[in-house]
Design an enzyme around this catalytic site. Sequence first.
Site, PDB file in Angstrom:
ATOM      1  N   HIS A 188       2.431  -2.330  -0.253  1.00  9.67           N
ATOM      2  CA  HIS A 188       2.929  -2.779  -1.554  1.00  9.67           C
ATOM      3  C   HIS A 188       2.362  -1.899  -2.668  1.00  9.67           C
ATOM      4  O   HIS A 188       3.107  -1.416  -3.538  1.00  9.67           O
ATOM      5  CB  HIS A 188       2.510  -4.238  -1.767  1.00  9.67           C
ATOM      6  CG  HIS A 188       2.915  -4.809  -3.088  1.00  9.67           C
ATOM      7  ND1 HIS A 188       4.064  -5.538  -3.276  1.00  9.67           N
ATOM      8  CD2 HIS A 188       2.303  -4.767  -4.308  1.00  9.67           C
ATOM      9  CE1 HIS A 188       4.153  -5.915  -4.532  1.00  9.67           C
ATOM     10  NE2 HIS A 188       3.095  -5.467  -5.188  1.00  9.67           N
ATOM     11  N   GLU A 189       1.060  -1.676  -2.633  1.00  4.43           N
ATOM     12  CA  GLU A 189       0.420  -0.848  -3.657  1.00  4.43           C
ATOM     13  C   GLU A 189       0.862   0.608  -3.558  1.00  4.43           C
ATOM     14  O   GLU A 189       0.939   1.314  -4.569  1.00  4.43           O
ATOM     15  CB  GLU A 189      -1.099  -0.947  -3.537  1.00  4.43           C
ATOM     16  CG  GLU A 189      -1.665  -2.341  -3.778  1.00  4.43           C
ATOM     17  CD  GLU A 189      -1.351  -2.874  -5.161  1.00  4.43           C
ATOM     18  OE1 GLU A 189      -1.227  -2.069  -6.098  1.00  4.43           O
ATOM     19  OE2 GLU A 189      -1.215  -4.107  -5.299  1.00  4.43           O
TER      20      GLU A 189
END
Length: 357
Positions: free
Chosen positions: A17-18
């Site tokens: 996600h990051e």
Amino acid sequence: MGLLAALIILAFFIVFHELGHFIVARMCGVKVEVFSLGFGKKLLVFEYKGTQYAISVIPLGGYVQLKGQQEAFTHSKQSAGLETNDKDSFLAKSPWQRIAILIAGSGFNFLLGFLLYLCVCIYGITSVPPIVGEVVDSMPAQEAGISRGDRILNINSVEIHTWEEFSKIVQDSEGMISLRVQSGNVYKDITLMPRLVESKNVFGELVWHNAIGVSATQQVQIVRYTGLQAIIKAWEKTIEASKLILQSLQKLISGALGVQHISSVVGITHIMSSLAQSDLVVFFALSALISINLGIFNLLPIPPLDGGHILLTLYETIVRKKPNERIANALMLAGLALLLGVMMIGVYNDINRIIAP
């Protein structure tokens, strides 16, 4: 071993996600100050092209820190003007670039879910074959001459491989349907009209849907997909998972589903640790569902989630001024309280489920 595998993949969801935020931020010319694997105290640090890469002490995910991001999300008058003049600041970018950066994290969760489903499709999905187990009296299937043991080869000229595919087309059909059926060594072309019947859906609600009066056999099969077929099937499963999660959220909000159905990372880890030791394909399928769920959850319009920041950015774009600092900060605190409350309910439910006899 199963618990370790579950924790690793949950951490990987967050890192992936990051990574989405990281890549799109760099594409938009925003300086990424820190990319950390894990949280807390940094154990190993090195710098490359202006970004500090770190491995931190708590290995449950990770984070990226963008230049100007903290000032953008604290809505502080004192800090808001600190880095807006720097071209590589998050604050200096257009609202649409900031929204793209915020959406990218969830976008990568959807991508990961799709890739996991692709692996499942290629490795092989355990499913029920499209073979008739039972035929209901006085229903269209019996009246058309379909018998127990018949195999459905295609429906409305669409080749099918599983009972799930067959059932979905029947339920979504409008008007007459045509079937190609294999009965022993005999092939039959049958046309019939489904009837509306009442049954319970996955949420336990009574619904009306089309049926022809047949049920599946108890047999199972492994269906493997290759090439374009695998890509299409993985995409379909990604869309189906997204729809199921959105329907679940809608029913929770409306009250159709009670709060006892809410789960947390405790319950997810417990289930994944069990599956990791028994069925790798189901483990990957569940991982895909969780990754997609994480992507959707982060897009909810609740500060301090990405969706909440997107909402505030859209407000700024439409009204052409920043949200009132006091109101923005109050929304942040209210959103955080809501998320913590939901998390506590989920943990309570999961502990009760785990310790229940």
